[in-house]
Each structure stands twice: as C-alpha cells, then as structure tokens.
Design an enzyme around this catalytic site. Sequence first.
Site, PDB file in Angstrom:
ATOM      1  N   PRO A 174      44.642  34.255  42.058  1.00  0.00           N
ATOM      2  CA  PRO A 174      44.733  35.303  41.779  1.00  0.00           C
ATOM      3  C   PRO A 174      44.612  35.261  40.053  1.00  0.00           C
ATOM      4  CG  PRO A 174      46.604  33.906  41.630  1.00  0.00           C
ATOM      5  CD  PRO A 174      44.953  33.268  42.902  1.00  0.00           C
ATOM      6  N   GLU A 244      33.118  43.920  43.422  1.00  0.00           N
ATOM      7  CA  GLU A 244      34.049  45.545  43.320  1.00  0.00           C
ATOM      8  C   GLU A 244      34.284  45.149  41.869  1.00  0.00           C
ATOM      9  OE1 GLU A 244      36.293  48.197  42.395  1.00  0.00           O
ATOM     10  OE2 GLU A 244      37.477  47.427  44.487  1.00  0.00           O
TER      11      GLU A 244
END
Length: 513
Positions: A174, A244
């Site tokens: 993360p 992305e």
Amino acid sequence: MTATPEVASSGKTATTGTIINPATGDVAGRVQWTDPADIPAIAAGLRAAQRGWEQRGPKGRARVLARYATWLGEHRDEIERLLIDETGKSTVDAAQEVPLAIMILSYYIKTMEKALAPETRPAALPFLAIKKITVHYRPRALVSIIAPWNYPVANALMDAIGALAAGCAVLLKPSERTPLTAEVLLRGWQESGGSDVLALAQGAREVSEAVIDVADYIQFTGSSATGTKVMERAARRLTPVSLELGGKDPLIVLEDADIELAANAAVWGAMFNAGQTCVSTERVYVLEPVYDEFVAAVVRAVKALDVGAGDGKHFGALIDEAQVAVTERHVNDAVAAGARALTGGKRPSGPGSFYPPTVLVDVDHSMAAMTEETFGPTLPIMKVATVAEAIRLANDSPYGLSAAVFSKDVNRAKDIAVQLDCGAVNINDVISNLMCTTAPMGGWKTSGIGARFGGADGIRKFCRQETVVVPRTSAGAGGNYYNNSLKTLTRMNRLMTTLALARPKRTLKGTGT
C-alpha cells in the site's frame, strides 16, 4: 499529512512511522515499516503457500472469497472510520470503497470457475482437425500489487481479488501515506480463513523496488511518471505489468444536453474525493449555445457544497500539502494567464490540507489546469463552437483514461464516444464505468497499459496461458517428419499450401478483386 519512512542516522530505514490525519493533524495510527531485505523471504513464503491455494480449485477459493466478502460487510463501519482518520475523507467519500470491493468479490465468486476452465479451440483448417486444442489458464505464482493512497481499500482489493481468484499469491504494497487500512484488510483475510497467500510490504521507494524484483506479475496504480519507473524496473526481469496511471478526463456537453444533469454530474465527477480520483472530471468542453446556462448551473451546485472531513460533508481534505501545492499552482497559473475563478480559487485559512471547490472559466490549452493532471477539486470549463472542436480538444492530451458525453440524443453521443481516445466513455453520466465489473477498466496513451478487472480477463490477466495439443487419432502422425521420403514430404507441403490458400482465394473471388 501522513508520515513516510524516515532514514535514520545509521542509514537504515526507521522501523516504525506515525500516520497523521491530513484534515485534523491528529495521529491516525502507527505502522511497522518492512525492511526491504526481508521481502525475498516474504515472497518465498507466499510462493510456498500458493501451491496449496491453487490446488483448492476455483470452487474452493470461491468459498474463501465469499467469507471474505461477508467479513468486509460486517466490518464496514470500522474500515470506513479508519479511512476517514487516515485520509481525511468525508463520510460520503469513505462510504464508496467497501461496497465496490464486495461487488467485485460477488461477481468473481460466481464467474471464476467458468473464467478459469480450459477452453477448447477449433482447428484453423479442416486437415488440422485431427488435433484437439485446449488452452489452460494457470496462475502466476506471485503477483505484486503497488496500490495508491486515494482509495486504500478499493484500489488494493479490486486487483487483489482477481489475483486471488486466479490462484495466485499476492504481495500488497500500500501507499506509505495510507498503510493502516491495509493492515485491517489483511486481518480480515486471515479471520475469513484465507491461507497465507496474502501479505503486506509497508514502505516507500526501496520497498516498492524490492516488491517488483520478486514478482511474476505487477499491478501498479499511480502517476504516469512513477508508472514509467515501475515498468523500467520490471523490464530487468521481463516481468509483465499492468499499469493504471494518470488521467485528465474530459466531459463534453452538447447543445441538446440536460443541462442540470450535466452540471451536477460535472461537479460530482470533479469534486468527489476532493478530485483525487483517476477518472475524475478534470476539464469540460461546452457547446456555445448552452455555455452560459451550464456555467451558471455548475456555480450553483458548487456553492452548495460543504467541505470538511467526517459526517455531513461533501468532500474532505487533500492527502497532503504536496497535493494542495499542485492544485494551487494550477489555479494560480490559470488566473495569471487570464482565467477567472468563479468559486474558490484560494486556500482557506485554518488547519488541514483543504482546498475549496474551484470553477475556472476563460481557460484554454495553454494552461496547466487544462493539460496537466491536477488531482484536486477544480473544474475548468471551456466554450467551444462545434462538436468537432470539442472532440479535437478532448483528444489533445497525453492522457486517455476515460471521458463523458452529455446529450439527449444517445446515438449521437455514442458516435462521439467512439471518436474519443480513451479506455472508457460514459454517456450522460460520469465515473459509472467503475461499477461495470464485466467490462475492462484501462487507459490509452500515458494513462496506462492493460486493464483492471473486467469480465473473465480480470482474472485471466493474472494467469499464464498454456496450449495443450492432443491427437484425436494416430492416422497421419509424423507425416512431415524427416524419416519420410522426400516425395512424401513434398506431397505433404503442397497439400498444406493448397488447403491453406482455399479460403483466401474464395474471399478474393467473392469481392471481385
């Protein structure tokens, strides 16, 4: 502002860090940073566990994923409170993430067995029908996911779910700005009876590099600049990637649009999550006959917004001071070049990384606010004379993530949509393609490579394809081997050529060419 791993005087990365709520300055929690040197051992453990996870088969994995979906639903309040503390989101923004993850889980639970089933492929030519062809989808052992800070739950799980469904192990890194939510997601996986195929790596650049170096596949979500670095690092081992990346999504308003609908969509699309959404509306092109009406409707809608973290607010803080600085620069540069800020335009006094919703007019493509990704709560609006001009300007960008077209004539809007250079177009709506779990979400140009979720491909992307060719009969076996006579080989090659040319000749004859 959230803390990042600090380098101690010894040169080593500090072992723990304090995460600060960007809206209040309060401590949201503490995190144990991962030593990059430990990541190969973490990866080895994941690879060992992956073999058993794959052997459970789609049905066995689906049962675990179903329990995980249930756990997420039961712990939604806890997760959303932590999201608000960690990111400074409003309650409205925080409430979007867990439902999206559960929706993706629900879709893949019911479709993963079919998506991963071996596929029989037909023979290309009749004489090849003596072979039975099947394509098998075999999971890559270890998928590394490097997730961003803007949606700590959704962006992590929308990729991890597909990889886990495929039978892969997942190493999740993360953002160092939002590491706390990932700890809860991992706890939920463990409490749902998930095997040791999901692990975390907490940290910044050095940890990301180590995570890339141990992976069989990398899913990265973030800026285009960082995506380039990820791809460069992955290329050292020819590791495949799905990226992305950034966006500067256009919205086109035609003269026959429902102006109130378009205006409210533009405001929501631009301001949701304080503009910190990859597919947020970042620029608007409005046909001249309805420009004034549209701008007035946008200003009315923006003035009704209440900014602040937590309950009762429309959107919260930006993630840190650096993101505020980008937004300020884009607004200030535009105003200096002749644009006007009809709302906002200046950072408010007081604590927190807040920026007011800002509507800009009299803008053009000489301004960074119209060409660079802002990732903040701005809405620049440009008047155009024709649809052709709107399409040209919408495509005049290095980005190509998504777009929107508003018109009461849906067929006309669809004709425009397929002329826009981007991965998805929403008609009379914004951001709704994120809910379409049966369709791919990906960008063109510098907005990315590949796509996330989207039907069977959202699982298969994490697999290697293996073709198995089985003889249906022993007749004709070895017809082109060296042990045959030259006469036999020549006859075989002529037959193959004749049969292969039959269809092209019929096609040319049918067209008169």
